[in-house]
Design an enzyme around this catalytic site. Structure first.
Site, PDB file in Angstrom:
ATOM      1  N   ASN A  43      17.953   4.294  -2.519  1.00 50.83           N
ATOM      2  CA  ASN A  43      18.736   5.482  -2.156  1.00 50.83           C
ATOM      3  C   ASN A  43      18.373   5.984  -0.755  1.00 50.83           C
ATOM      4  O   ASN A  43      18.780   7.080  -0.372  1.00 50.83           O
ATOM      5  CB  ASN A  43      18.567   6.604  -3.194  1.00 50.83           C
ATOM      6  N   THR A 156      -0.765   1.221  -8.883  1.00 57.07           N
ATOM      7  CA  THR A 156      -1.776   1.337  -7.839  1.00 57.07           C
ATOM      8  C   THR A 156      -3.185   1.244  -8.410  1.00 57.07           C
ATOM      9  O   THR A 156      -3.430   1.649  -9.555  1.00 57.07           O
ATOM     10  CB  THR A 156      -1.624   2.680  -7.074  1.00 57.07           C
ATOM     11  N   SER A 198      -4.510  12.082  -7.125  1.00 57.52           N
ATOM     12  CA  SER A 198      -3.456  12.921  -6.548  1.00 57.52           C
ATOM     13  C   SER A 198      -2.303  12.962  -7.549  1.00 57.52           C
ATOM     14  O   SER A 198      -2.288  12.174  -8.507  1.00 57.52           O
ATOM     15  CB  SER A 198      -2.940  12.333  -5.226  1.00 57.52           C
ATOM     16  N   TYR A 200       0.655  11.978  -6.972  1.00 50.49           N
ATOM     17  CA  TYR A 200       1.277  10.644  -6.889  1.00 50.49           C
ATOM     18  C   TYR A 200       0.584   9.648  -7.818  1.00 50.49           C
ATOM     19  O   TYR A 200       1.234   8.962  -8.621  1.00 50.49           O
ATOM     20  CB  TYR A 200       1.248  10.134  -5.443  1.00 50.49           C
ATOM     21  N   HIS A 201      -0.740   9.561  -7.717  1.00 51.63           N
ATOM     22  CA  HIS A 201      -1.463   8.601  -8.558  1.00 51.63           C
ATOM     23  C   HIS A 201      -1.311   8.957 -10.042  1.00 51.63           C
ATOM     24  O   HIS A 201      -1.248   8.083 -10.899  1.00 51.63           O
ATOM     25  CB  HIS A 201      -2.949   8.577  -8.182  1.00 51.63           C
ATOM     26  N   LYS A 204       1.634   7.461 -11.601  1.00 52.02           N
ATOM     27  CA  LYS A 204       1.465   6.031 -11.918  1.00 52.02           C
ATOM     28  C   LYS A 204       0.699   5.863 -13.228  1.00 52.02           C
ATOM     29  O   LYS A 204       0.906   4.882 -13.946  1.00 52.02           O
ATOM     30  CB  LYS A 204       0.717   5.328 -10.774  1.00 52.02           C
ATOM     31  N   GLN A 227      -1.852  -2.248  -7.392  1.00 50.61           N
ATOM     32  CA  GLN A 227      -1.988  -2.737  -6.022  1.00 50.61           C
ATOM     33  C   GLN A 227      -2.992  -1.908  -5.211  1.00 50.61           C
ATOM     34  O   GLN A 227      -3.076  -0.695  -5.364  1.00 50.61           O
ATOM     35  CB  GLN A 227      -0.610  -2.687  -5.348  1.00 50.61           C
ATOM     36  N   VAL A 230      -2.037  -1.509   1.140  1.00 51.16           N
ATOM     37  CA  VAL A 230      -1.437  -2.621   1.865  1.00 51.16           C
ATOM     38  C   VAL A 230      -1.649  -2.424   3.371  1.00 51.16           C
ATOM     39  O   VAL A 230      -1.481  -1.326   3.883  1.00 51.16           O
ATOM     40  CB  VAL A 230       0.064  -2.734   1.551  1.00 51.16           C
TER      41      VAL A 230
HETATM   42  N1  LIG Z   1       2.083   0.802   0.557  1.00 53.88           N
HETATM   43  C1  LIG Z   1       0.951   0.704  -0.130  1.00 53.88           C
HETATM   44  O1  LIG Z   1      -0.151   0.632   0.432  1.00 53.88           O
HETATM   45  C2  LIG Z   1       0.986   0.686  -1.622  1.00 53.88           C
HETATM   46  C3  LIG Z   1      -0.222   0.562  -2.311  1.00 53.88           C
HETATM   47  C4  LIG Z   1      -0.215   0.555  -3.707  1.00 53.88           C
HETATM   48  C5  LIG Z   1       0.980   0.651  -4.392  1.00 53.88           C
HETATM   49  N2  LIG Z   1       2.152   0.787  -3.725  1.00 53.88           N
HETATM   50  C6  LIG Z   1       3.381   0.928  -4.496  1.00 53.88           C
HETATM   51  O2  LIG Z   1       4.364   0.012  -4.089  1.00 53.88           O
HETATM   52  C7  LIG Z   1       5.666   0.596  -4.156  1.00 53.88           C
HETATM   53  C8  LIG Z   1       6.349   0.484  -2.810  1.00 53.88           C
HETATM   54  O3  LIG Z   1       5.548   1.129  -1.821  1.00 53.88           O
HETATM   55  P1  LIG Z   1       6.017   1.176  -0.323  1.00 53.88           P
HETATM   56  O4  LIG Z   1       4.798   1.340   0.508  1.00 53.88           O
HETATM   57  O5  LIG Z   1       6.955   0.072  -0.076  1.00 53.88           O
HETATM   58  O6  LIG Z   1       6.791   2.598  -0.327  1.00 53.88           O
HETATM   59  P2  LIG Z   1       8.119   3.011   0.466  1.00 53.88           P
HETATM   60  O7  LIG Z   1       8.237   4.484   0.339  1.00 53.88           O
HETATM   61  O8  LIG Z   1       8.131   2.406   1.804  1.00 53.88           O
HETATM   62  O9  LIG Z   1       9.269   2.313  -0.413  1.00 53.88           O
HETATM   63  C9  LIG Z   1       9.780   2.869  -1.590  1.00 53.88           C
HETATM   64  C10 LIG Z   1      11.283   2.689  -1.546  1.00 53.88           C
HETATM   65  O10 LIG Z   1      11.847   3.202  -2.756  1.00 53.88           O
HETATM   66  C11 LIG Z   1      12.973   3.972  -2.444  1.00 53.88           C
HETATM   67  N3  LIG Z   1      13.128   4.980  -3.532  1.00 53.88           N
HETATM   68  C12 LIG Z   1      12.281   5.988  -3.895  1.00 53.88           C
HETATM   69  N4  LIG Z   1      12.799   6.692  -4.917  1.00 53.88           N
HETATM   70  C13 LIG Z   1      13.996   6.123  -5.224  1.00 53.88           C
HETATM   71  C14 LIG Z   1      15.014   6.424  -6.172  1.00 53.88           C
HETATM   72  N5  LIG Z   1      14.890   7.461  -7.036  1.00 53.88           N
HETATM   73  N6  LIG Z   1      16.114   5.640  -6.216  1.00 53.88           N
HETATM   74  C15 LIG Z   1      16.253   4.579  -5.363  1.00 53.88           C
HETATM   75  N7  LIG Z   1      15.328   4.259  -4.421  1.00 53.88           N
HETATM   76  C16 LIG Z   1      14.208   5.036  -4.355  1.00 53.88           C
HETATM   77  C17 LIG Z   1      12.679   4.596  -1.094  1.00 53.88           C
HETATM   78  O11 LIG Z   1      13.856   4.945  -0.389  1.00 53.88           O
HETATM   79  C18 LIG Z   1      11.901   3.483  -0.402  1.00 53.88           C
HETATM   80  O12 LIG Z   1      12.745   2.636   0.349  1.00 53.88           O
HETATM   81  C19 LIG Z   1       5.466   2.041  -4.573  1.00 53.88           C
HETATM   82  O13 LIG Z   1       5.764   2.208  -5.935  1.00 53.88           O
HETATM   83  C20 LIG Z   1       4.015   2.288  -4.294  1.00 53.88           C
HETATM   84  O14 LIG Z   1       3.484   3.243  -5.169  1.00 53.88           O
HETATM   85  C21 LIG Z   1       2.183   0.802  -2.340  1.00 53.88           C
END
Ligand SMILES: NC(=O)c1ccc[n+]([C@@H]2O[C@H](COP(=O)([O-])OP(=O)(O)OC[C@H]3O[C@@H](n4cnc5c(N)ncnc54)[C@H](O)[C@@H]3O)[C@@H](O)[C@H]2O)c1
Ligand SMILES: NC(=O)c1ccc[n+]([C@@H]2O[C@H](COP(=O)([O-])OP(=O)(O)OC[C@H]3O[C@@H](n4cnc5c(N)ncnc54)[C@H](O)[C@@H]3O)[C@@H](O)[C@H]2O)c1
Lengths: 418, 418
Positions: A43, A156, A198, A200-201, A204, A227, A230
């Site tokens: 979205n 996470t 947090s 957020y966590h 999860k 995860q 990253v």
């Molecule tokens: N980046 C990291 O270091 C990391 C570490 C551990 C876990 N994660 C997990 O990996 C996943 C992706 O992380 P990321 O870094 O790519 O985050 P990000 O915010 O870049 O990507 C998340 C995507 O989901 C979309 N989104 C959110 N809510 C939505 C909804 N209701 N409907 C449709 N789309 C929606 C957002 O627009 C975004 O493009 C997450 O769930 C995050 O918790 C990320």
């Protein structure tokens, strides 16, 4: 790339929820490149949050339309796209599932920044509302569709909490012994008791309860990937064309620690270490992230399996060690700032990641070459950085202070004016 | 009533969320009668669900306006009322808190029927959305208000899951021992690992994670009451005037097991036992529910305490034993029907409730006199019953069958026509 493994893969229809994001975009390209038929749902809320925070990716990410036509040009593969809020637009979402008949759904679509989730009660409420409804809707839609879909969810390492009395963190489940009144000892395997750091966590951890329940009641096949943080920016596929470039978050809310350090070094900002920097964290390179998703898809649970939980990380580091390493590499200065988070100043972290290793993951670990490569990306786009967005300003409670270095506090105006 | 205890109570301003419901209404009157200053918040969603299900309370409950003016007439006490959806109307809700400055918030305001939560994906999604946002909003509003409020929340015994290898279920926390790689044994106290039996119960497990988190991060003072199945209808206060009568749910979705049996006996419907009736459940009388809330308020946690968890139940019974007891008392016939739920056919249940006993609870246990009293209420209003609403028709999965007795299957039309 492990070509043998690729040849073994049968082509699948894969829905990538959150496929416009930092992990979701390179994963979509990687899966498409392996020959899978990929459809993205997103979205664009992450881009809208950039607008709200007046921050943006350091790298010039392109609109989805441009991204997808560039990918088709480069690879000959089409990726589909639907702009749907999966937390809100259930009927539309279910319709896409019925139309696309996916074999696999990869679910990245949640609000994923801990600092953003702590900014204000509005942000706490958005995070809980978005993430709970998103995940519950995915599970309900899987049931309503009547299809036999494998769900791969991004969780996470943060659900475990940090600081487990020297114990190695297992993959999701913990063997415990309890004593009855009569002194009898009972062995039991339980979901690892979470201690999220947090809101957020916390969401999860709540996701885990949703997975457990629907797996038990409806037999849904689910893989939950815990995860680590990253780091890195580009993958083999996102490097193929400038228009495919991946997101690089550097701001205090969305920038993850190692990428922030590399970027700070590249733009001549002090490396901001929260508190003593004694926090130990788990890390994974973005190239390994996309490979792990591939492996999770290849190694799907079968009917009757409980929720499969993999720790998706390759190494752990203490934050101050990372800061010192990057300072040594780049000459950047390290600034110890107030820790805006509420957490232990120092912690140990030992994590099992045997499952992915057993499935063939060859970890990319932090090496100077790779760090330099990321620094180069950061340097290349340094002119796009707004230095005022670098410090971490979201605090965990009203009593805490933002992580702004003295140097920056004093120069805040001139820097803003640049 | 323990008058000594009442005299010890200092008067408090108490917000009762969900104060129009089965537990919330008698609790509001009880607290008002003790001299507390009570304000109810309720969005009347439970009455609206009655409209949706085309079912209604067996007892003729009055609109909130009538209830409150009757109470003022009878007791001389005023109870305030705000019609607010606490899951959605955050700003309004926060404003009431700022205006009323409560010492205590009692939170009953969730969708509480397990069968209703399993009826369809719409119901699953409503339950998760309503309950998660309601509880998170309460916690956010407590922080935003800056007031030092004690939260008393109604959870359920159902979070524990039923069937714990002969172990007595503790009050919220479990002492476990884990072994490290090196064979060292570590003792730890953890939140009891939950095994919820429906989406509704799952949301209560998720609530626990919210409480843990906000207690840790913001020092919120929280009591979580893991309540058994409530039986009975009226309390000392609701008996004072016909207009104060409490809700009596008898339908397959909201009617709780013992009340349903009493009502079935009273109207000449077979007593519907799901499966073998081997499920053991925890029970509490409505009069003890209101007393427990009083005790929870008097025994508030202090700053620095973790979340206080009390098991709010007084006895356990096997479902088929209850059915046989009521059959013996009333001559009603027992019908074993398909179990529409997904659960173990038989389970043991041993529960600790030492905390409330230590605070002075004198349990009212199932006795024939009391059962007769409830049957009398049911008989008095039997003419209001719609027999077609009695069987449990919500099933846990598509494969399961509703709990409709043969006798009723055959006579469905004539009974409906009555
Ligand atoms: N980046 C990291 O270091 C990391 C570490 C551990 C876990 N994660 C997990 O990996 C996943 C992706 O992380 P990321 O870094 O790519 O985050 P990000 O915010 O870049 O990507 C998340 C995507 O989901 C979309 N989104 C959110 N809510 C939505 C909804 N209701 N409907 C449709 N789309 C929606 C957002 O627009 C975004 O493009 C997450 O769930 C995050 O918790 C990320
Ligand atoms: N009745 C039982 O046997 C039992 C057993 C264990 C636990 N509990 C718990 O006790 C609490 C009360 O149960 P009950 O039997 O009185 O249920 P109920 O449905 O009769 O009452 C709940 C009340 O909350 C209100 N409500 C729901 N969502 C709301 C929202 N978003 N905003 C404002 N008001 C809202 C409803 O209108 C209703 O009046 C529930 O949380 C339930 O889970 C009940």
């Amino acid at each position: 790339m492990n070509l043998e493994a690729n040849n073994l893969t049968t082509n699948k229809k894969i829905l990538v929820l959150g496929g416009d994001g930092f992990c979701g975009w390179p994963t979509s390209l990687h899966l498409s490149n392996l020959g899978h038929d990929v459809v993205i749902i997103d979205n664009l809320s992450r881009r809208n949050i950039d607008n709200e925070l007046e921050a943006s990716s350091l790298t010039p990410i392109q609109p989805m339309g441009t991204r997808l036509s560039a990918w088709e040009e480069v690879s000959g593969n089409r990726i589909g796209f639907h702009n749907i809020n999966i937390a809100q637009d259930y009927e539309l979402f279910l319709q896409v599932i019925m139309d696309e008949q996916p074999d696999v759904i990869v679910h990245f679509a949640e609000q994923r920044s801990a600092p953003y989730s702590m900014k204000s009660s509005k942000n706490k409420r958005y995070t809980v509302n978005n993430n709970m409804n998103a995940t519950n809707n995915v599970l309900c839609a899987m049931i309503d569709s009547g299809l036999d879909i494998h769900l791969v969810h991004l969780g996470t390492m943060g659900v475990y909490g940090y600081g487990t009395a020297g114990m190695k963190i297992p993959e999701g489940y913990l063997d415990v012994e309890v004593k009855t009144e009569e002194g009898e000892r009972i062995q039991q395997q339980i979901l690892y008791p979470t201690n999220p750091g947090s809101v957020y966590h916390m969401t999860k951890s709540q996701d885990q309860l949703l997975f457990q329940y629907y797996n038990k009641n409806d037999g849904l096949r689910i893989t939950d990937l815990h995860q680590g943080i990253v780091w890195g920016t580009n993958t083999k596929e996102t490097k193929m064309d400038e228009r495919l470039i991946n997101r690089f978050d550097y701001d205090g809310d969305y920038g993850t620690v190692l990428n922030r350090f590399l970027m700070q070094a590249a733009v001549g900002h002090p490396i901001t270490v929260h508190g003593t920097g004694g926090q130990t964290r788990a890390f994974i390179n973005i190239q390994d992230t996309v490979r792990c998703i591939e492996l999770a898809i290849e190694n799907a649970p079968i009917h009757g399996d409980k929720v499969m939980i993999f720790n998706q990380m390759t190494e752990t580091h203490r934050v101050r060690d990372l800061a010192n390493l990057i300072s040594k590499l780049t000459g950047a200065e390290v600034a110890n700032v107030d820790n805006p988070r509420k957490e232990a100043a120092e912690n140990e972290l030992h994590v099992k990641n045997d499952l992915f290793l057993s499935k063939g993951l060859k970890p990319i670990t932090l090496d100077e070459g790779l760090l330099q490569e990321v620094t180069k990306v950061a340097e290349k786009y340094a002119h796009r950085a707004d230095h005022a967005k670098i410090p971490a300003t979201s605090t965990w409670t009203k009593e805490q202070k933002p992580g702004v270095p003295e140097q920056v506090k004093n120069n805040a105006q001139p820097e803003l004016a640049k």
